[in-house]
Design an enzyme around this catalytic site. Structure first.
Site, PDB file in Angstrom:
ATOM      1  CG  ASP A 138      -2.241  -3.406  -0.812  1.00 33.72           C
ATOM      2  OD1 ASP A 138      -2.235  -2.200  -1.103  1.00 33.72           O
ATOM      3  OD2 ASP A 138      -2.034  -3.830   0.347  1.00 33.72           O
ATOM      4  CD  GLU A 151      -0.519   2.231   5.546  1.00 32.21           C
ATOM      5  OE1 GLU A 151       0.558   2.404   6.134  1.00 32.21           O
ATOM      6  OE2 GLU A 151      -0.629   1.493   4.535  1.00 32.21           O
ATOM      7  CG  HIS A 159      -3.806  -0.256   1.101  1.00 33.25           C
ATOM      8  ND1 HIS A 159      -2.500  -0.129   0.688  1.00 33.25           N
ATOM      9  CD2 HIS A 159      -3.836   0.198   2.382  1.00 33.25           C
ATOM     10  CE1 HIS A 159      -1.768   0.384   1.680  1.00 33.25           C
ATOM     11  NE2 HIS A 159      -2.551   0.597   2.716  1.00 33.25           N
TER      12      HIS A 159
HETATM   13  C1  ACM Z   1      -0.349  -1.838   7.741  1.00 31.35           C
HETATM   14  O1  ACM Z   1       0.825  -2.150   7.941  1.00 31.35           O
HETATM   15  N1  ACM Z   1      -0.654  -0.827   6.945  1.00 31.35           N
HETATM   16  C2  ACM Z   1      -1.445  -2.559   8.371  1.00 31.35           C
END
Ligand code: ACM
Length: 520
Positions: free
Chosen positions: A179, A316, A253
């Site tokens: 991440d 995201e 991420h």
């Molecule tokens: C997530 O909670 N962004 C998969």
């Protein structure tokens, strides 16, 4: 139906008269293919009982626990089992070794809770009630995700976490390994991913959005798993019926990886490993060299994880850098893509093709539906259930992981002041228990595309193993019942009654679960 105190509740259980008692003379009888499970049985009962549970060839005169692979039970499915307890003998039968492992988990829960203690217990009669159980799971995907990117969790805790999944007949450990705030898996070809990407200078304090000027703790944080450690975790899980699904996040991420290799980013800026939380604009660029980098990473991941499914994240992904980057715009022109959504879709399709060619299946969060879903992709529905409904209706497999029911980083009480700081939300035990993975909006002939359900433990606000356990249990007990027990057997009051006994087991195992509220 008589209820045995087993979580998740078995499909069929009928209690008989009397009991079998474990004694120093009890022996284990196992087919060659069942020896590994028999050894786990010995390891489970030996510390508390002090009994040798010696291996024996046949159940001659001694009271015995008998483990048999039985192809005639194939109708029970790959994970099903039958467990019969009589005063003379306990018989565990299953068509596959994993079913024997599940029979053992039920047997452990029939024994007194003290049998879970790691130290000798001298004042308990090791009685196991006579019972006939026939059992098989409702879903093949019964998962839990642990985010070790935001806070690194030591390998020994990961092993304990897997043990607890297996005790609850959960069979997928989704390991969120990369991440913005940390890259946690050794990649031999790219050592800076862990030399640089596994370590951050400090961490934001509290909720960043609540501070105009964020405060930082000044404490470095980091860690990673070597490939040897990863192999150990995968083998440990495999012996317990658990598949480890790795997640390597892309194209978002990605800041920890970009900190290690700035050429992977869009701006050329030298970024630190991220020290705060939230959706981050620093995503991978879409150059061919970056796709190649990620495929080289995946090559090493594939050698470590036998899992058919490989999770590539996909959630995201802010598009601002692609929209302002001349290089990304040029790529879109060359590829004939109309916008940044299409570029994300292109990225995921490339990875889908790459994994498919290697006999694997791409799994991604539901954002991978945007801009068109890759041919072979499986969707993990997290922003509620709609993504899962849409993907299943379109004929794609889905894993239901909705934040509204299965985000275990959310608060478990309305009284937030009495709880440790959490990301937000409210998902109490009963809410988890109430979840039905097959939405009524999915046509009956598409229902088989719902592979199962999975709970998520994101760790922005969960810094320690003890806190992971506090958030995970007993809510993972409820998830186990959602994913294993037939929907028509579900009964919250009965579940809570069984939990009273079950939580004594978790106490013996040293699990830092959240106590039940008094009205439960
Ligand atoms: C997530 O909670 N962004 C998969």
């Amino acid at each position: 139906m008589t209820h045995v105190m087993i979580v998740p509740e078995p499909v069929h259980a009928s209690l008989g008269e009397g009991s079998f008692t474990l004694t120093p003379d009890t022996v284990l009888v196992a087919d060659a293919a069942a020896r590994e499970v028999a050894a786990l049985c010995r390891a489970a009962f030996a510390p508390a009982t002090g009994f040798p549970l010696a291996a024996a060839e046949a159940a001659a005169n001694a009271p015995a626990l008998v483990f048999r692979l039985d192809p005639a039970l194939a109708d029970l499915g790959a994970e099903g089992y039958r467990l019969t307890v009589t005063p003379r003998e306990v018989t565990l039968r299953a068509p596959q070794p994993v079913g024997l492992f599940y029979a053992l988990q039920s047997l452990r829960q029939l024994a007194p809770p003290e049998s879970f203690r790691a130290a000798l217990v001298s004042d308990v009669a090791w009685d196991i009630p006579c019972v006939e159980i026939e059992d098989t799971p409702r879903f093949g995907w019964r998962g839990a995700m642990l985010d070790v990117g935001r806070h690194f969790m030591p390998k020994d805790f990961v092993l304990k976490f897997i043990d607890l999944l297996a005790l609850h007949k959960l069979n997928v450990f989704h390991w969120h390994l990369t991440d913005d705030q940390g890259w946690r898996i050794e990649i031999k070809r790219y050592p800076r991913l862990t030399e640089v990407g596994a370590w951050r200078k400090e961490t934001v304090v509290g909720h960043p959005r609540h501070h105009l000027k964020p405060e930082f703790d000044g404490t470095p944080h980091g860690g990673f798993y070597t490939q040897d450690e990863v192999r150990e975790v995968v083998a440990y899980a495999q012996a317990r019926g658990v598949t480890v699904v790795p997640e390597i996040e892309m194209p978002g991420h990605a800041q920890a990886a970009i900190a290690a290799y700035p050429e992977l980013g869009n701006t050329g800026e030298l970024l630190p490993v991220y020290t705060t939380w939230g959706v981050n604009e620093n995503v991978y660029n879409v150059e061919e060299s970056t796709l190649q980098f990620l495929q080289n990473v995946l090559d090493e991941v594939l050698t470590l994880f036998p899992s058919e499914f490989i999770h590539i994240g996909g959630d995201e992904v802010p598009k601002v850098q692609w929209e302002s980057s001349p290089a990304a715009q040029a790529r879109m022109q060359v590829l004939g893509l109309k916008d940044a959504e299409a570029l994300q879709s292109y990225f995921i399709r490339r990875m889908d093709a790459y994994l498919t060619e290697r006999g694997r299946r791409l799994l991604g969060w539901d954002e991978i539906l945007e801009g068109g879903l890759a041919a072979n992709a499986t969707v993990m529905s997290w922003r509620g259930v709609q993504g899962g409904i849409d993907a299943a209706s379109a004929g794609h497999d889905v894993v239901m992981a909705p934040n509204s029911y299965l985000y275990l980083d959310y608060y478990q009480s309305e009284n937030r002041d009495a709880e440790p700081l959490a990301i937000g939300g409210f998902v109490p035990l009963e809410k988890v228990y109430s979840y039905e993975p097959v939405s009524a909006e999915i046509d009956a002939e598409k229902a088989h595309h719902v592979l199962g359900a999975q709970a998520q433990l994101w760790t922005e606000y969960i810094k320690t193993p003890a806190h992971v356990e506090y958030m995970a249990y007993p809510r993972l007990c409820a998830l186990a019942e959602v994913a294993w027990t037939p929907a028509e057997h579900k009964d919250y009051a009965g579940f809570v009654a069984r939990l009273q006994t079950h939580l004594r087991r978790l106490t013996e195992l040293g699990v830092n679960y959240r106590p039940l509220d008094s009205m439960e």
